[in-house]
Design a protein around this motif. Sequence first.
Motif, PDB file in Angstrom:
ATOM      1  N   VAL A  68      10.051   7.851   9.146  1.00 39.06           N
ATOM      2  CA  VAL A  68       9.115   7.424   8.222  1.00 39.06           C
ATOM      3  C   VAL A  68       8.898   5.840   8.043  1.00 39.06           C
ATOM      4  O   VAL A  68       9.631   5.072   7.993  1.00 39.06           O
ATOM      5  CB  VAL A  68       9.926   7.858   6.845  1.00 39.06           C
ATOM      6  CG1 VAL A  68       9.132   7.352   5.467  1.00 39.06           C
ATOM      7  CG2 VAL A  68      10.354   9.262   6.895  1.00 39.06           C
ATOM      8  N   ARG A  69       7.537   5.856   8.296  1.00 39.54           N
ATOM      9  CA  ARG A  69       7.051   4.387   8.233  1.00 39.54           C
ATOM     10  C   ARG A  69       6.398   3.964   6.871  1.00 39.54           C
ATOM     11  O   ARG A  69       6.378   2.797   6.290  1.00 39.54           O
ATOM     12  CB  ARG A  69       5.866   3.986   9.458  1.00 39.54           C
ATOM     13  CG  ARG A  69       6.349   4.458  10.803  1.00 39.54           C
ATOM     14  CD  ARG A  69       6.902   3.101  11.306  1.00 39.54           C
ATOM     15  NE  ARG A  69       7.422   3.586  12.578  1.00 39.54           N
ATOM     16  CZ  ARG A  69       8.413   4.399  13.190  1.00 39.54           C
ATOM     17  NH1 ARG A  69       9.108   5.076  12.361  1.00 39.54           N
ATOM     18  NH2 ARG A  69       8.625   4.458  14.285  1.00 39.54           N
ATOM     19  N   PHE A  70       5.912   5.006   6.135  1.00 34.82           N
ATOM     20  CA  PHE A  70       5.116   4.613   4.665  1.00 34.82           C
ATOM     21  C   PHE A  70       5.762   5.666   3.788  1.00 34.82           C
ATOM     22  O   PHE A  70       5.884   6.706   4.143  1.00 34.82           O
ATOM     23  CB  PHE A  70       3.730   4.717   5.047  1.00 34.82           C
ATOM     24  CG  PHE A  70       3.303   3.608   5.871  1.00 34.82           C
ATOM     25  CD1 PHE A  70       3.009   2.308   5.626  1.00 34.82           C
ATOM     26  CD2 PHE A  70       2.714   3.966   7.149  1.00 34.82           C
ATOM     27  CE1 PHE A  70       2.518   1.324   6.583  1.00 34.82           C
ATOM     28  CE2 PHE A  70       2.167   3.113   8.163  1.00 34.82           C
ATOM     29  CZ  PHE A  70       2.276   1.768   7.800  1.00 34.82           C
ATOM     30  N   ILE A  71       5.865   4.984   2.366  1.00 36.63           N
ATOM     31  CA  ILE A  71       6.238   6.021   1.582  1.00 36.63           C
ATOM     32  C   ILE A  71       5.186   5.749   0.211  1.00 36.63           C
ATOM     33  O   ILE A  71       4.790   4.825   0.129  1.00 36.63           O
ATOM     34  CB  ILE A  71       7.507   5.845   1.142  1.00 36.63           C
ATOM     35  CG1 ILE A  71       8.659   6.122   1.869  1.00 36.63           C
ATOM     36  CG2 ILE A  71       7.611   6.472  -0.526  1.00 36.63           C
ATOM     37  CD1 ILE A  71       9.976   6.090   1.354  1.00 36.63           C
ATOM     38  N   ILE A  72       4.436   6.896   0.134  1.00 36.82           N
ATOM     39  CA  ILE A  72       3.669   6.869  -0.881  1.00 36.82           C
ATOM     40  C   ILE A  72       4.408   7.257  -2.350  1.00 36.82           C
ATOM     41  O   ILE A  72       5.046   8.411  -2.311  1.00 36.82           O
ATOM     42  CB  ILE A  72       2.238   7.793  -0.765  1.00 36.82           C
ATOM     43  CG1 ILE A  72       1.690   7.261   0.533  1.00 36.82           C
ATOM     44  CG2 ILE A  72       1.384   7.995  -2.139  1.00 36.82           C
ATOM     45  CD1 ILE A  72       0.673   8.096   1.169  1.00 36.82           C
TER      46      ILE A  72
END
Length: 316
Positions: free
Chosen positions: A42-46
């Motif tokens: 996981v690189r980005f969390i929205i």
Amino acid sequence: MKILFLSDLFTYYKESLCNELLKIGVKNFELTTEPNNLKNDVRFIIYSPTQKKGKKVKRDFSSYNNLKAVLSLYAGIEDIVGNETLKCPLIKMIDNDGLTNSMIEWCLAHTLRLHLDIDRHILGQDGLWRQKIKPPIAKERTVGILGLGTLGKPVAVFLKKIGFKVFGWSRTKKKIEHIKCLHGPEGLKYVLRVSEILILLLPLTHETRFILNDESLKLLPKNSSIINAGRGELIKDNALIKKLRSGHIKNATLDVFQQEPLSKKHPYWILPNVTVTPHIAADTPVESSAKVIANNIKNLIEGKLPNGMVDLKRGY
Ligand code: NAP
């Protein structure tokens, strides 16, 4: 690369966000809602706040070891900014095409409504011809705005364009053409003393919590009105209710509350000089905000600064 969608809004965003990412050349990504699957990918969390059984869910970001950033779907980030498991940049929503325009419209509409006392005619259709009560013109009215950021500044500029005398207050010193900008504790007192209509567009932080309280509300002129589009906890409810009952404050138009949804028994529903709106001042439209998120992800991948970086220490 995984992009984890930690929000109940996935069904609305899924298609738009994928399309926007592909359109600007972000490839090899997987959009997922599964928080426990291959966390290291996981690189980005929205993110948007979620409630379970009426309580806000506190997220644990500590096991996402390769997380580059958390991107908030909302402009208000008080639910996440103090989260001690958050060790990467937090990006708040700045959506000039959608959110900002909605906020300008909502604040303009309610300021004009209060300024022209439109309720008197909408609610008072009683056969009386009240022609002697003339509406004032904007240049005779002073509006104060607490918060001159992404939302507060354009609201101030639009109100000025219509002709209002506009005073603004922020944490740091500002210069905005034709608007009297103040800052610091003395600046706040000044703005409160002159504001016949006061608009709250501050973020909720340790410093702004209950900024309107028994003491500060006293400074507002008699018969002044308050419009709160910021956060409920900017205002001490009991203090405001006292001032509304005594008539010192003529009207409060409130979009945000300490507890949302506002309890059915809350006095705000019953007080005749309060208007409640259900946190709708500025919605984040999917189409425009998906573009914002996609562009910020692209910028982060390319090592560029995203738009809306939060200062975690400052709290906004
Ligand atoms: P922003 O760009 O971060 O601007 C915040 C403004 O508040 C800045 O001008 C800042 O001063 C000022 N400020 C912060 N702390 C202060 C302090 N201690 N004393 C004086 N001024 C202070 O935020 P935004 O995007 O305009 O959004 C403002 C808030 O609106 C959000 O945080 C959210 O709570 C609320 N909101 C509500 C809705 C709704 O539908 N009702 C929708 C979106 C957002 P500086 O400029 O000096 O830093």
